[in-house]
Design an enzyme around this catalytic site. Structure first.
Site, PDB file in Angstrom:
ATOM      1  N   GLY A  10       8.612 -52.705  -2.237  1.00  0.00           N
ATOM      2  CA  GLY A  10       8.003 -51.661  -3.073  1.00  0.00           C
ATOM      3  C   GLY A  10       8.437 -51.662  -4.519  1.00  0.00           C
ATOM      4  O   GLY A  10       8.133 -50.733  -5.253  1.00  0.00           O
ATOM      5  N   CYS A  11       9.161 -52.709  -4.948  1.00  0.00           N
ATOM      6  CA  CYS A  11       9.584 -52.742  -6.352  1.00  0.00           C
ATOM      7  C   CYS A  11       8.628 -53.596  -7.174  1.00  0.00           C
ATOM      8  O   CYS A  11       8.092 -54.581  -6.679  1.00  0.00           O
ATOM      9  CB  CYS A  11      10.985 -53.343  -6.477  1.00  0.00           C
ATOM     10  SG  CYS A  11      12.201 -52.485  -5.501  1.00  0.00           S
ATOM     11  N   LEU A  12       8.454 -53.231  -8.436  1.00  0.00           N
ATOM     12  CA  LEU A  12       7.623 -54.032  -9.332  1.00  0.00           C
ATOM     13  C   LEU A  12       8.271 -55.387  -9.588  1.00  0.00           C
ATOM     14  O   LEU A  12       7.613 -56.405  -9.654  1.00  0.00           O
ATOM     15  CB  LEU A  12       7.417 -53.308 -10.662  1.00  0.00           C
ATOM     16  CG  LEU A  12       6.247 -52.332 -10.729  1.00  0.00           C
ATOM     17  CD1 LEU A  12       6.187 -51.668 -12.073  1.00  0.00           C
ATOM     18  CD2 LEU A  12       4.929 -53.020 -10.438  1.00  0.00           C
TER      19      LEU A  12
END
Lengths: 421, 136
Positions: B51-53
């Site tokens: 879920g991290c950019l």
């Protein structure tokens, strides 16, 4: 400040457009962000709004606001007229046969979900194939995946030919022969590729395949003619084309819309309701349950007037000039990876720098007033296929200038220097 | 406040006043680059936070009832933040980790641009640390 779409017309002299003059219509473009003049290059995510659109929405709320269709008082009549005039304007904008073929939605995503949950759910069976492309936005992928889970349809994909981002149509006829529905994007929000939707839809039609076009990135950038494209459905959003958020359009061929079951249910979409059963309204109202976004439709109407006063051919030419100039400048950076076609690209430029992560670039560019996007751009499978976790993306619209491209390149070099130090 | 967080918060506050946010970027990039011992082999799916950019990896181990963490990212600013957080939580017992609220990141004194974008990510990182150390 000029009213309606006047300034767009005034900006035209002998068929040449003074693009800089148009910028005056966009109050936000004169703002400072982080103490720098704003350079807004995130138009593929959402466009800015001209004063004409802002005024149209304000005027509606100040003078005409009421619920539509059911009222017999003056304001309700005015609101209904404004709402239906917007529908008529949309039909003209995409050359639909009738305003009955225009369903107002919240945006492209809802339009695509509507087709998946109505036409597709009603007509497809376990084992049927839905054909997509490898460059679809999640909004044109996940609704079909959910349908696949629910009724067991298969998903097939038209491949892309690597970083160039063109569809490989070698096997298209074979793929179409196995498919019942084809849903594809007109312009890729990550690659900037402009897909030959007219040719593809013609081949799909020959195979009896229903076609859905995601026009989120194309609607306000190039002329759209659904009769020429020959698609069965086409969806786009208002907010990406100078209109407000929360309003979008689904075009559907009338005979298909009439045969489809309702999407959501409640008020507006019915003709008669009894305790145990109801009869549904005619199209397009059958698909618009509840009080619609009237102000959104009014704002969209103003946006379409504004865009057409400029001319979408000219907008696309301007988009391409800026995108090409950006690519030309970026390609001077050793080791850069540029995505998308070298020719015929739209307003979108995605890239990976050899030394600065897209997120670092976007974070630091923002500090200098330059709004970029970094990440997967809601195309995770596409980025996985390209083998990159994230790209930086600059996306243009008609109010962007060559000076802003220069500023972007300057900022990129500043960030690279900072990262390398 | 955790000692490591306080140390960086003081530095970052001073930098913000003198050099602005760009100075904070430089500080975090430099800190991330310093002594980066995270092995390539540990940049794997098991250690990856979803879920991290940017891609973020965190690994942990236990020694005499204390938890130790190491982290990395492919984005430099994020790597600096990951290293601050992982170092701050290293050497704490599971009970001590449990007591730390994830909004401790607000105390880092990041500028408005960084805090708006990275605060949620850093809180998620702390939650991740709590999960892998069984403190949540």
């Amino acid at each position: 400040m000029n009213t309606k779409a006047e300034s767009a017309v005034l900006a035209k002299r002998d068929d040449r457009i003074d693009w800089a003059l148009l910028r005056d219509d966009f109050p936000i473009l004169n703002k400072q962000v982080n103490d720098h003049p704003l350079v807004y290059l995130d138009n593929a995510a959402s466009s800015q709004k001209p004063q004409q659109v802002i005024d149209a929405i304000r005027r509606y709320y100040e003078h005409d606001n009421a619920n539509v269709h059911r009222g017999i008082h003056e304001l309700s009549n005015r609101a209904t007229e404004a709402y239906e005039a917007a529908r008529q304007r949309v039909a003209e904008f995409i050359n639909a046969g009738s305003s009955d073929e225009i369903v107002f939605t919240r945006g492209t995503t809802e339009g695509l979900n509507l087709v998946a949950q109505t036409w597709a759910l009603e007509n497809l069976r376990e084992g049927d194939t839905i054909l997509l492309t490898e460059m679809e936005h999640h909004s044109n992928l996940v609704p079909w995946q959910i349908l696949a889970r629910r009724i067991g349809v298969q998903l097939d994909f038209i491949e892309i030919n690597g970083d160039d981002g063109q569809l490989d149509l070698k096997w298209l006829d074979e793929q179409l022969a196995r498919a019942r529905l084809l849903s594809l994007t007109h312009i890729s929000n990550t690659l900037g590729s402009v897909n030959p939707v007219t040719e593809i839809c013609a081949r799909a039609r020959d195979s009896g395949v229903i076609t859905v076009v995601d026009a989120a990135q194309s609607a306000g950038h190039i002329p759209i003619d659904v009769s020429e494209i020959g698609c069965d459905f086409l969806a786009f959003s208002g907010h990406k084309i100078c209109g407000p958020t929360g309003i979008g359009v689904l075009y559907g061929q009338r005979k298909l819309l009439e045969a489809m079951p309702p999407y959501q249910s409640g008020g507006e979409m019915i003709t008669k309701v009894e305790y145990r059963d109801s009869t549904f309204n005619i199209v397009p109202h059958k698909f618009e349950a509840g009080t619609p976004n009237v102000a959104g439709a009014v704002g969209l109407h103003a946006a379409l007037d504004y865009l057409d006063a400029i001319g979408r051919e000219a907008i696309f030419e301007h988009d391409q000039q800026l995108a090409n100039l950006t690519c030309e400048q970026l390609s001077k950076i050793d080791g850069i990876r540029l995505f998308g076609p070298s020719e015929g690209r739209s307003a979108v430029v995605s890239f990976v720098l050899p030394d600065a992560h897209a997120l670092d670039l976007a974070t630091m560019a923002d500090q200098k007033g330059v709004a970029l996007r970094a990440g997967h751009h809601c195309t995770q499978p596409l980025l996985a296929k390209l083998g990159v976790p994230a790209t930086a993306r600059a996306s243009f619209y008609f109010y962007n200038t060559e000076a802003e491209v220069d500023r972007l390149i300057e900022v990129i070099h500043q960030v690279r220097k900072l990262v390398a130090s | 406040m955790l000692k490591e967080i306080k140390y960086h918060a003081d530095n970052l506050a001073q930098i913000l006043e003198i050099e602005g946010e760009e100075g904070q970027f430089e500080y975090l990039i430099d800190y991330g680059k310093k002594g980066n011992s995270f092995l390539e082999i540990d940049r794997n799916e098991n250690n990856k936070m979803s879920g991290c950019l940017a891609q973020v990896w965190v690994k942990s181990y236990k020694k005499e009832d204390k938890n130790y963490f190491e982290g990395d990212s492919d984005a430099l600013i994020v790597r600096g933040l990951v290293k601050i957080i992982t170092k701050a939580f290293s050497g704490l017992s599971t009970t001590e980790i449990k007591k730390v609220r994830h909004d401790i990141v607000n105390q880092l004194g990041l500028g408005p641009s960084l805090s708006a974008r990275r605060q949620v990510g850093m809180m998620a990182m702390i939650d991740h640390i709590k999960i892998i150390s069984k403190a949540k």
